[in-house]
Each structure stands twice: as C-alpha cells, then as structure tokens.
Scaffold this active site. Structure first.
Site, PDB file in Angstrom:
ATOM      1  N   GLY A 132     -32.220 -23.296  -1.409  1.00 42.16           N
ATOM      2  CA  GLY A 132     -33.277 -24.266  -1.121  1.00 42.16           C
ATOM      3  C   GLY A 132     -32.641 -25.374  -0.321  1.00 42.16           C
ATOM      4  O   GLY A 132     -31.871 -25.100   0.595  1.00 42.16           O
ATOM      5  N   HIS A 137     -25.381 -18.803   5.560  1.00 43.69           N
ATOM      6  CA  HIS A 137     -26.264 -18.419   6.674  1.00 43.69           C
ATOM      7  C   HIS A 137     -25.549 -18.611   8.011  1.00 43.69           C
ATOM      8  O   HIS A 137     -26.166 -19.077   8.985  1.00 43.69           O
ATOM      9  CB  HIS A 137     -27.554 -19.258   6.710  1.00 43.69           C
ATOM     10  CG  HIS A 137     -28.375 -19.218   5.464  1.00 43.69           C
ATOM     11  ND1 HIS A 137     -29.170 -18.145   5.127  1.00 43.69           N
ATOM     12  CD2 HIS A 137     -28.530 -20.122   4.464  1.00 43.69           C
ATOM     13  CE1 HIS A 137     -29.788 -18.414   3.983  1.00 43.69           C
ATOM     14  NE2 HIS A 137     -29.403 -19.601   3.558  1.00 43.69           N
ATOM     15  N   SER A 159     -26.816 -19.442  -1.030  1.00 43.62           N
ATOM     16  CA  SER A 159     -27.217 -20.480  -0.075  1.00 43.62           C
ATOM     17  C   SER A 159     -26.819 -21.876  -0.581  1.00 43.62           C
ATOM     18  O   SER A 159     -25.619 -22.149  -0.712  1.00 43.62           O
ATOM     19  CB  SER A 159     -28.708 -20.343   0.197  1.00 43.62           C
ATOM     20  OG  SER A 159     -29.088 -21.109   1.302  1.00 43.62           O
ATOM     21  N   ALA A 160     -27.759 -22.755  -0.906  1.00 43.71           N
ATOM     22  CA  ALA A 160     -27.399 -24.077  -1.425  1.00 43.71           C
ATOM     23  C   ALA A 160     -26.512 -23.959  -2.673  1.00 43.71           C
ATOM     24  O   ALA A 160     -25.582 -24.744  -2.872  1.00 43.71           O
ATOM     25  CB  ALA A 160     -28.661 -24.878  -1.755  1.00 43.71           C
ATOM     26  N   GLU A 198     -25.120 -13.786   6.749  1.00 38.59           N
ATOM     27  CA  GLU A 198     -26.093 -13.291   5.766  1.00 38.59           C
ATOM     28  C   GLU A 198     -25.760 -11.862   5.346  1.00 38.59           C
ATOM     29  O   GLU A 198     -25.626 -10.981   6.201  1.00 38.59           O
ATOM     30  CB  GLU A 198     -27.503 -13.377   6.355  1.00 38.59           C
ATOM     31  CG  GLU A 198     -27.980 -14.817   6.381  1.00 38.59           C
ATOM     32  CD  GLU A 198     -29.317 -14.994   7.087  1.00 38.59           C
ATOM     33  OE1 GLU A 198     -29.818 -14.032   7.676  1.00 38.59           O
ATOM     34  OE2 GLU A 198     -29.836 -16.119   7.048  1.00 38.59           O
TER      35      GLU A 198
END
Lengths: 235, 235
Positions: A90, A159, A122-123, A194
C-alpha cells in the site's frame, strides 16, 4: 531461527494476490495456522477490514487464518503473541506512520529477530530496509521518521522498474532516483523486480524468483545478481 | 502586483530547458536583468554551480543574468534583495529540506506575495502548493515538515501522467496515488501535464499551455479543465 520473505510485490501481472508465493509461504508459516496481518498501508485507501478479507482469500489456499492487527485492543500485544506476521503493501508513508503511532516498530523487530516468520510485500518489504527512503510511494502523510526495521543492512526498492526505452515523459527513471539517493545516503539499495523476493533463513540471505535483482552500491556502477545468489556481501 | 508561473516541467520532450516558456518568462521578468536561481533541488545530484550554469544557458536567450542563491553569504538576504526568482526542479525532499535549513520559506513567501516575480518548475512548482505531499519524488532525505509555500490553495502534482493502457507494472497509477492522498487530506490537487503551467497575476489564476489540467477535489470525481480556464474556484 530467523525466517523472512521480503517480496517486491504481492501480485504479479495476470496473477491472483500471493499466488506465486504460496509454496514459499506454506513453508514459511509451517508452524502456525494463524497469521497476524498488518493492513496499515491500506492500498487505494481501503479499510483495514476490507484489506484483511482480501488477504484471507489468498491465505485460505494454504489453510491459514488471517487476523488483522487492528482487531486487537493492543497492537503491541498482538505482535508479542503472533506466531506468523504478514505486512501488506500500500502506501509506505501511511504504514510507517501507523507503526510509529502504535509503537510497533521495536516490538515487530524483536519478535521477528527472535524467530516469528515474517512476510513483507511492497511497502511491507520496504520497511525491512534501513530506511524507507527508497520507496516509490507518494508522501501523503508525514511520518515521525524514515527509519525502519533494518532486517537487511541495505535499503529495498520494490517494484523495481527498468528505464523504458523511448519514454517521452520527463520524470526521473528509477535508476536516476536511486543514484540521487546515493548523493545523500551511503547504504546499498537492492532493486527487486516484480516476482522477485529475498529469503532470509538464519544466516543465509538469498535472492529468489525468476528474475535478476539490481544492486546499487555507493560510488559503484549498478550491477545485477542472478536468482539463487547470496546477498550477504551487500552491506 | 503578484506574478507567478508554476510550471509542470522545465523541459518538454525534445526541447531545450525552458524553451517553451521563454516568451512568458520575458514578460514575467520584464523589470529585472538578474534572476535569483534556487538550485537546491539538484536534479541527478548535480552541484549548485553546475545547475546554475545550465539555467544560465536558457536565460541568456532572453538576456537575463542568473545568480545562484548558494553564492550569497546569506540566503535570506539574497531573497530579500531579489528582483526575480526561479526555483528549479530536481528532488522536492532535498529542496524543501534545504529551504527549511536556510530559513528561506517564510521570506520567500513574503517577497513573492509582495510582488517579486516567481518561476517554479517541477519541484519548484510543487512547493507552491499547500504541502509537498503530492510530489512524485523519492524521499531521499527527511525534511522537517511537508508544509510548503501555499501560493495556491491546493496541492500541485507536476509531470502529471495519465494511466498507461496495457501497463503490466503493478505499481500505483498517479490517479490512484492522488486518490489515496485524499484519504488523509482534503485540499484539492491540480495535476499539471508536461507543457502546462499556472499563471498567477494579482487576482487571476489561469491555466496555460497546450494541454488540459486534471483536477482532483476531495470526495468528487476527477475532472479536466481547458487551457485558458480560471482556477480560482479550486480551493
């Protein structure tokens, strides 16, 4: 026995959330039926409940129950009692702000270093680095600090995106941004494409997934590493 | 008589720096031969001197001399004596940190509101909004605050990029990021496409350049505005 999976993304293009990681997650969480989910990063601003439900769908495929940290009276106690942890993606600024606000960072670090298996995407991977300063996210809230968990002695860029040939947009490429980072910081940055992830198991730190990672070290030319390589020299 | 140009970018694809703005800049700086340049954002980490030299090349085409703020003993005094100001692009976190460090923000605001003509491009435009929270830049340094100049009663998103059809990258689109911003903030955001700028002259605030701007207001669907439109209603 420390065990972490630090993944570039939750979802690869065309796939369902966490699908490509399910085998690794079965192994990661093999000693627990329940995973504590930290939905603080709220992708697209969805609620903690909505986010937890989405993650439950993925975890049901490996017969794990997901419990959102927001459903506990005390976030710190939830962390102390957790047998497995997943920090979802997020917005990193929102995630880090909330972790600081709820006094979670130190305890999260302690329990994971003491053996509670950890998944970040991700985060949730970004915060495994020394600082969140190589996030791609928009600074929509102001966190008390950019300092994060330091499970690895470098920063993560999830990413990771290669420069797009023929792009006419005048914004900076990812590479330019990370090089700019090194004008003000000296720690290495690992760019995870990714579908890539880092797996830490006790003293090993390996690159996993089908793709190479790109390594930016201070005052060195960026270089790539093959999947399966040890990242222990990067510090 | 307030006069500002708040531009998405210094350079449009295929052009030379500031070329597309030179006519507007001749008018903006018509009462001064010398422009104070603030190179703090350091694109690509270039030095303040290098950056100032690059900008001099562009400004020579309209017979203006550029003086870098870093060449003055006192940055605040340089601002107080300036007859024209240009804040260049680069990294907004670096720019804002340096402006706070040198106590420039309040004085910069005062002199511009009192009539010193101002040009901002990219990071230099971002800081014209209420906060820098809609920058696209990487948070490579930690500024004391995200609060910025507030020359306009909204936030700016420079280099606004439309969603790319068929994109397989799982990072957020610009639209998604700005919608996330509105989960935590209520001020409008004006997305300026490359080649667009906002011109403020006393009580008028007009969109200029060949393209439409995209307006994100809290709890409203995003909408576009034609070049030439007044942005006075956005607050």
């Amino acid at each position: 026995m420390k065990h972490l999976i630090i993944a570039s993304t939750s979802t690869v293009f065309g796939g369902e959330p966490l699908d490509y990681l399910l085998e690794a997650l079965s192994e990661l969480y093999k000693n627990t039926d329940t995973v504590l989910f930290i939905p603080y990063a709220r992708p697209g601003g969805i609620t903690h409940d909505e986010y937890t439900s989405k993650i439950q769908v993925a975890f049901s495929k490996i017969n794990k129950k997901v419990v959102g940290i927001h459903t506990f009276k005390s976030a710190t106690q939830a962390l102390q009692e957790a047998k497995g942890i997943y920090v979802g993606g997020g917005n990193t600024f929102v995630l880090v702000s909330q972790l600081y606000k709820n006094n979670c960072l130190n305890i999260l670090k302690d329990v994971v270093l003491n053996g509670v298996p950890y998944l970040g995407t991700s985060a949730g991977s970004n915060i495994c680095g020394l600082t969140m300063s190589t996030t791609n996210d928009m600074p929509i809230v102001y966190p008390p600090s950019f300092k994060t968990l330091g499970f690895v002695p470098f920063n993560i860029n999830p990413h990771y995106l290669d420069p797009i040939e023929g792009d006419t947009h005048m914004g900076e490429t990812r590479e330019t941004r990370i090089n700019e980072f090194h004008h003000y910081n000296t720690q290495p940055v690992v760019g995870l494409r990714e579908g890539s992830w880092i797996e830490i198991k006790d003293d090993t730190t390996l690159l996993k997934g089908p793709l190479k990672a790109i390594i930016f070290e201070y005052k060195k030319a960026a270089y790539e590493m093959e999947s399966g390589s040890s990242l222990k020299h990067i510090k």
